[in-house]
Scaffold this motif. Structure first.
Motif, PDB file in Angstrom:
ATOM      1  N   ALA A 110     -32.741 -10.364 -45.719  1.00  0.00           N
ATOM      2  CA  ALA A 110     -31.783 -11.005 -44.810  1.00  0.00           C
ATOM      3  C   ALA A 110     -32.458 -11.409 -43.507  1.00  0.00           C
ATOM      4  CB  ALA A 110     -30.618 -10.055 -44.531  1.00  0.00           C
ATOM      5  N   ASP A 111     -31.833 -12.355 -42.794  1.00  0.00           N
ATOM      6  CA  ASP A 111     -32.291 -12.758 -41.466  1.00  0.00           C
ATOM      7  C   ASP A 111     -32.166 -11.552 -40.526  1.00  0.00           C
ATOM      8  OD1 ASP A 111     -32.775 -13.845 -38.982  1.00  0.00           O
ATOM      9  OD2 ASP A 111     -31.124 -15.303 -39.058  1.00  0.00           O
ATOM     10  N   PRO A 112     -33.253 -11.105 -39.909  1.00  0.00           N
ATOM     11  CA  PRO A 112     -33.162  -9.939 -39.022  1.00  0.00           C
ATOM     12  C   PRO A 112     -32.449 -10.231 -37.710  1.00  0.00           C
ATOM     13  CG  PRO A 112     -35.374 -10.848 -38.981  1.00  0.00           C
ATOM     14  CD  PRO A 112     -34.634 -11.596 -40.048  1.00  0.00           C
ATOM     15  N   ASN A 113     -32.261 -11.506 -37.383  1.00  0.00           N
ATOM     16  CA  ASN A 113     -31.630 -11.866 -36.114  1.00  0.00           C
ATOM     17  C   ASN A 113     -30.502 -12.885 -36.329  1.00  0.00           C
ATOM     18  OD1 ASN A 113     -33.451 -10.367 -34.291  1.00  0.00           O
ATOM     19  ND2 ASN A 113     -34.999 -11.801 -35.030  1.00  0.00           N
ATOM     20  N   PRO A 114     -29.488 -12.538 -37.104  1.00  0.00           N
ATOM     21  CA  PRO A 114     -28.388 -13.485 -37.309  1.00  0.00           C
ATOM     22  C   PRO A 114     -27.596 -13.661 -36.025  1.00  0.00           C
ATOM     23  CG  PRO A 114     -27.796 -11.345 -38.191  1.00  0.00           C
ATOM     24  CD  PRO A 114     -29.239 -11.247 -37.769  1.00  0.00           C
ATOM     25  N   PRO A 115     -26.877 -14.768 -35.872  1.00  0.00           N
ATOM     26  CA  PRO A 115     -26.046 -14.939 -34.675  1.00  0.00           C
ATOM     27  C   PRO A 115     -25.012 -13.828 -34.568  1.00  0.00           C
ATOM     28  CG  PRO A 115     -26.219 -16.990 -35.936  1.00  0.00           C
ATOM     29  CD  PRO A 115     -26.800 -15.913 -36.797  1.00  0.00           C
ATOM     30  N   ILE A 116     -24.706 -13.428 -33.339  1.00  0.00           N
ATOM     31  CA  ILE A 116     -23.684 -12.423 -33.103  1.00  0.00           C
ATOM     32  C   ILE A 116     -22.327 -13.104 -33.026  1.00  0.00           C
ATOM     33  CG2 ILE A 116     -22.797 -10.734 -31.441  1.00  0.00           C
ATOM     34  CD1 ILE A 116     -25.677 -10.170 -30.644  1.00  0.00           C
ATOM     35  N   ASP A 117     -21.382 -12.632 -33.832  1.00  0.00           N
ATOM     36  CA  ASP A 117     -20.018 -13.128 -33.751  1.00  0.00           C
ATOM     37  C   ASP A 117     -19.343 -12.427 -32.576  1.00  0.00           C
ATOM     38  OD1 ASP A 117     -17.416 -13.945 -34.067  1.00  0.00           O
ATOM     39  OD2 ASP A 117     -17.087 -12.958 -35.999  1.00  0.00           O
ATOM     40  N   ALA A 118     -18.992 -13.192 -31.552  1.00  0.00           N
ATOM     41  CA  ALA A 118     -18.365 -12.614 -30.361  1.00  0.00           C
ATOM     42  C   ALA A 118     -16.855 -12.489 -30.505  1.00  0.00           C
ATOM     43  CB  ALA A 118     -18.692 -13.460 -29.127  1.00  0.00           C
ATOM     44  N   GLY A 119     -16.283 -12.942 -31.629  1.00  0.00           N
ATOM     45  CA  GLY A 119     -14.858 -12.818 -31.864  1.00  0.00           C
ATOM     46  C   GLY A 119     -14.049 -13.463 -30.758  1.00  0.00           C
ATOM     47  N   ASP A 120     -13.016 -12.764 -30.285  1.00  0.00           N
ATOM     48  CA  ASP A 120     -12.199 -13.329 -29.211  1.00  0.00           C
ATOM     49  C   ASP A 120     -12.783 -13.051 -27.831  1.00  0.00           C
ATOM     50  OD1 ASP A 120     -11.581 -10.656 -28.696  1.00  0.00           O
ATOM     51  OD2 ASP A 120      -9.499 -10.800 -29.376  1.00  0.00           O
ATOM     52  N   GLY A 121     -13.956 -12.392 -27.790  1.00  0.00           N
ATOM     53  CA  GLY A 121     -14.672 -12.225 -26.524  1.00  0.00           C
ATOM     54  C   GLY A 121     -14.060 -11.238 -25.556  1.00  0.00           C
ATOM     55  N   TRP A 122     -13.227 -10.316 -26.049  1.00  0.00           N
ATOM     56  CA  TRP A 122     -12.500  -9.433 -25.134  1.00  0.00           C
ATOM     57  C   TRP A 122     -13.437  -8.639 -24.225  1.00  0.00           C
ATOM     58  CZ3 TRP A 122     -12.182  -4.114 -24.341  1.00  0.00           C
ATOM     59  CH2 TRP A 122     -11.133  -3.695 -23.510  1.00  0.00           C
ATOM     60  N   LEU A 123     -14.461  -8.023 -24.781  1.00  0.00           N
ATOM     61  CA  LEU A 123     -15.379  -7.230 -23.969  1.00  0.00           C
ATOM     62  C   LEU A 123     -16.042  -8.080 -22.886  1.00  0.00           C
ATOM     63  CD1 LEU A 123     -17.071  -5.113 -26.781  1.00  0.00           C
ATOM     64  CD2 LEU A 123     -15.769  -4.161 -24.870  1.00  0.00           C
ATOM     65  N   MET A 124     -16.448  -9.283 -23.268  1.00  0.00           N
ATOM     66  CA  MET A 124     -17.152 -10.149 -22.332  1.00  0.00           C
ATOM     67  C   MET A 124     -16.203 -10.659 -21.233  1.00  0.00           C
ATOM     68  SD  MET A 124     -18.443 -10.171 -25.522  1.00  0.00           S
ATOM     69  CE  MET A 124     -19.828  -9.035 -25.735  1.00  0.00           C
ATOM     70  N   LYS A 125     -14.979 -10.992 -21.603  1.00  0.00           N
ATOM     71  CA  LYS A 125     -14.019 -11.468 -20.601  1.00  0.00           C
ATOM     72  C   LYS A 125     -13.746 -10.410 -19.538  1.00  0.00           C
ATOM     73  CE  LYS A 125     -11.707 -14.545 -23.875  1.00  0.00           C
ATOM     74  NZ  LYS A 125     -10.477 -14.749 -24.696  1.00  0.00           N
ATOM     75  N   HIS A 126     -13.957  -9.147 -19.906  1.00  0.00           N
ATOM     76  CA  HIS A 126     -13.734  -8.059 -18.951  1.00  0.00           C
ATOM     77  C   HIS A 126     -15.039  -7.551 -18.340  1.00  0.00           C
ATOM     78  CE1 HIS A 126      -9.385  -7.487 -19.583  1.00  0.00           C
ATOM     79  NE2 HIS A 126      -9.633  -7.980 -20.784  1.00  0.00           N
ATOM     80  N   GLY A 127     -16.132  -8.255 -18.560  1.00  0.00           N
ATOM     81  CA  GLY A 127     -17.381  -7.945 -17.872  1.00  0.00           C
ATOM     82  C   GLY A 127     -18.143  -6.749 -18.389  1.00  0.00           C
TER      83      GLY A 127
END
Length: 629
Positions: A110-127
């Motif tokens: 498998a690709d060792p560095n597949p793209p990260i699925d950020a989903g709805d981004g909840w963690l990121m929206k909250h910093g």
């Protein structure tokens, strides 16, 4: 500082440079975090065999962890909080669980560095800053992309490789010619001697069932990591092997890596390779299943103070671990073991933190039906409720399975975190309930508790005094009424086993309890997501293995079930189903969704849901309606 440098091997924008609300874009820094610890220091002396590890010129023990760090491109936008993603069998769990996202399936090639699925981004929206940290040195070999711990091997007093007894379980959903002597394709301990006449192989048909010893002449080591059996191994049957292995692992360094990674994020400077020095004030850890057990073990051993006396973690969420600890600091321990019957470390009652650490123990209905989750909050006999200490909350997610549910509904899935690609099938549809929204609210409340002492909502669990914690056999009559429902006849009971001999000797059973159910078969205790308060189906924490994969009388491990209501009264009456049909419960789709909104608002008021996730709940509920109504 034990964390000495961060070698970055990959730097890339997260989600193609997408901006997450007011926080803006994130980036991923991926590489290897290096550590060095003093084996004689009081904070490290509890690491099994650390004194036997090779040392550098300064007398310290060196090791390293694969890590991935997600943080705002504008470091000033970080919220001051990091969540340490305690990866499960090398797989990230925090972003998939909290962001309603998917995670890649790592297999050989498998690709060792597949793209990260950020989903709805909840963690990121909250910093939130997220650090995924490898802690496990026995991951499946030849599988790229997994987060690993790179640790030295301890040696005996004469500088030789150590030997010891190993007790391992193997089960498959297909007939097998041979087994690797490990769980889920993890790296097996090598047999010290292929002939070893004192090796033992047994088979049983339930985890607590009678064992049959397989004559030694019928099976053999085909190499140092595999065994063969005349006629092969039968799907669904449970095989357990005891043998002498060579080559111990310094498993306890995994907990040290997590501790020191958190301390590095809080206290490390540019000299130690911290890419955001001074940006982090609080560090929390999230682990699920295997790594929930690891965090319970970390709390049990109080591995939370670094060599300078500073606290690493401020809060911990140990999710779906039940009452188990693990072999995470044992000589010849196995990180991947996940059956109570296989380990001498069932940590009954809650594990109390020390030093001001705040802890949530969260479980689904499956861990109760597995037989151990109730032991966090009852006595060993299951006869009396116990209350957690002042720095602990215990939460039960009503009507859920070990994971966060499957959509669309299915009875066939691949085995999670298993590079062998095995398929498992259940007798009912798997659970469709996603409880991740509640986890988001709990993380928010945990952080507030650690920040200023604001208490989180009270524990919610089945209780003996309230009549909601009952023996598993008590539910049989409720499910006999539901057409086609196949409630387990046999219930595994965790036991006080004697591990002074292997296989261990059976002992007295613990008092297993599960949540009582209502007339629909839905659970009465715990935290129900709004779709369960306003149901379209019966949702359980149990399901049975399908005959196609063998062991049809066994629980399908980690699985719950979904039993939809009839659409109409006529359909219900024809089937003889006592549960009211959907048309008898709700006037329309709008009526149903209005009731879901009311249930979500009530959950917000109780502190178990964020206001922003009311609409999330309506989205989940709408797809339930469209599928079944």
């Amino acid at each position: 500082m034990p964390a000495t440098r961060f070698d970055i091997t990959l730097r890339r924008p997260l989600a193609g440079g997408r901006a997450f609300g007011t926080i803006g874009p994130y980036e991923e820094l991926k590489g290897r975090l290096h550590f060095t610890i003093d084996p004689t220091h009081a904070t490290n002396r509890g690491i099994t065999d650390v004194e036997r590890a090779p040392r550098d010129a300064q007398g310290r023990v060196e090791f390293a962890a694969d890590v991935s760090l997600l943080l705002p491109v504008d470091r000033a936008k970080a919220s001051g909080r990091v969540i340490i993603d305690v990866v499960n069998r090398g797989n990230a769990v925090t972003v998939p669980n909290f962001n309603h996202a998917t995670r890649p399936n790592f297999v050989p090639g498998a690709d060792p560095n597949p793209p990260i699925d950020a989903g709805d981004g909840w963690l990121m929206k909250h910093g939130w800053v997220v650090l995924s940290c490898g802690w496990q040195c026995d991951l499946p070999p030849n599988v790229p992309g997994l987060y690993r711990l790179h640790a030295p091997e301890p040696l005996d007093a004469n500088g030789r490789r150590m030997t010891g007894r190993v007790y391992v379980q193997m089960q498959s959903s297909v007939d097998e010619k041979s087994f690797m002597v490990s769980d889920r394709g993890h790296e097996a301990y090598e047999a010290a001697d292929l002939a070893q006449p004192d090796a033992v192989l047994v088979v049983r048909d339930q985890l607590d069932g009678e064992i049959t010893v397989i004559p030694r002449e019928r099976w053999r080591f085909s190499d140092r990591q595999h065994i063969e059996l005349d006629g092969g191994f039968t799907k669904g049957r449970i095989y357990q092997c005891v043998y002498t292995a060579v080559g111990a692992k310094l498993l306890g360094l995994g907990m040290a890596a997590l501790r020191d990674a958190a301390a590095w994020m809080k206290y490390g400077g540019a000299a130690e390779g911290n890419p955001a020095p001074g940006a982090i004030r609080r560090a929390h850890a999230y682990g699920r299943s295997q790594t929930g057990r690891l965090l319970r073990t970390l709390v049990h051993h109080n591995v939370n103070v670094d060599e300078t006396g500073r606290r690493a973690f401020d809060g911990i969420i140990a999710n779906v671990a039940g009452a188990m600890l693990g072999e995470f600091n044992d000589r010849f321990g196995q990180n991947s073991k996940d059956r109570p019957s296989m380990m001498n470390c069932l940590g009954t009652t809650h594990v109390e933190p020390r030093g001001g650490l705040k802890v949530f123990y969260t479980n689904t209905s499956f861990e109760y039906h597995r037989g151990d989750a109730s032991l966090i909050h009852t006595d060993d006999a299951g006869m009396r409720d116990l209350e957690p200490g002042p720095d602990v909350r215990v939460y039960h997610f009503t009507g859920t399975e070990h994971g966060t549910g499957f959509w669309p509904p299915t009875d066939t899935t691949t085995v999670a975190a298993d590079p062998r690609g095995l398929i498992e099938k259940s007798q009912h549809l798997r659970s469709v309930v996603n409880y991740a929204r509640v986890m988001r609210a709990l993380l928010t409340r945990l952080d507030r508790w650690a920040e200023d002492g604001t208490p989180p909502p009270p524990s919610r669990v089945p209780r003996i005094a309230e009549g909601t914690a009952v023996d598993p056999s008590d539910l049989g009559k409720a499910f006999e009424r539901i057409p086609g429902a196949r409630y387990p006849i046999h219930h595994d009971r965790p036991q006080r086993r004697d591990f002074t001999t292997l296989p261990p000797k059976d002992g007295p059973t613990y008092g297993t309890r599960v949540s009582a159910v209502d007339d629909d078969g839905n659970e009465r205790a715990g935290i129900p997501v709004p779709e369960l308060t306003v149901p379209l189906a019966t949702h359980t924490g149990w399901n049975l293995r399908h005959a196609d994969i063998g062991g049809a009388d066994q629980l399908l491990y980690f699985a719950g079930a979904t039993l939809p209501f009839a659409k109409t009264r006529a359909e219900r009456e024809e089937a003889g189903d006592p549960r009211a049909s959907i048309e008898e419960r709700y006037r329309s789709r709008d009526d149903y969704l209005a009731r879901v909104r009311n249930a979500a608002e009530a959950l917000v008021g109780d502190g178990y849901l964020l206001e922003e996730d009311i609409d999330t709940s309506l989205t989940f509920a709408a797809r339930f309606w469209d599928a079944w109504a």
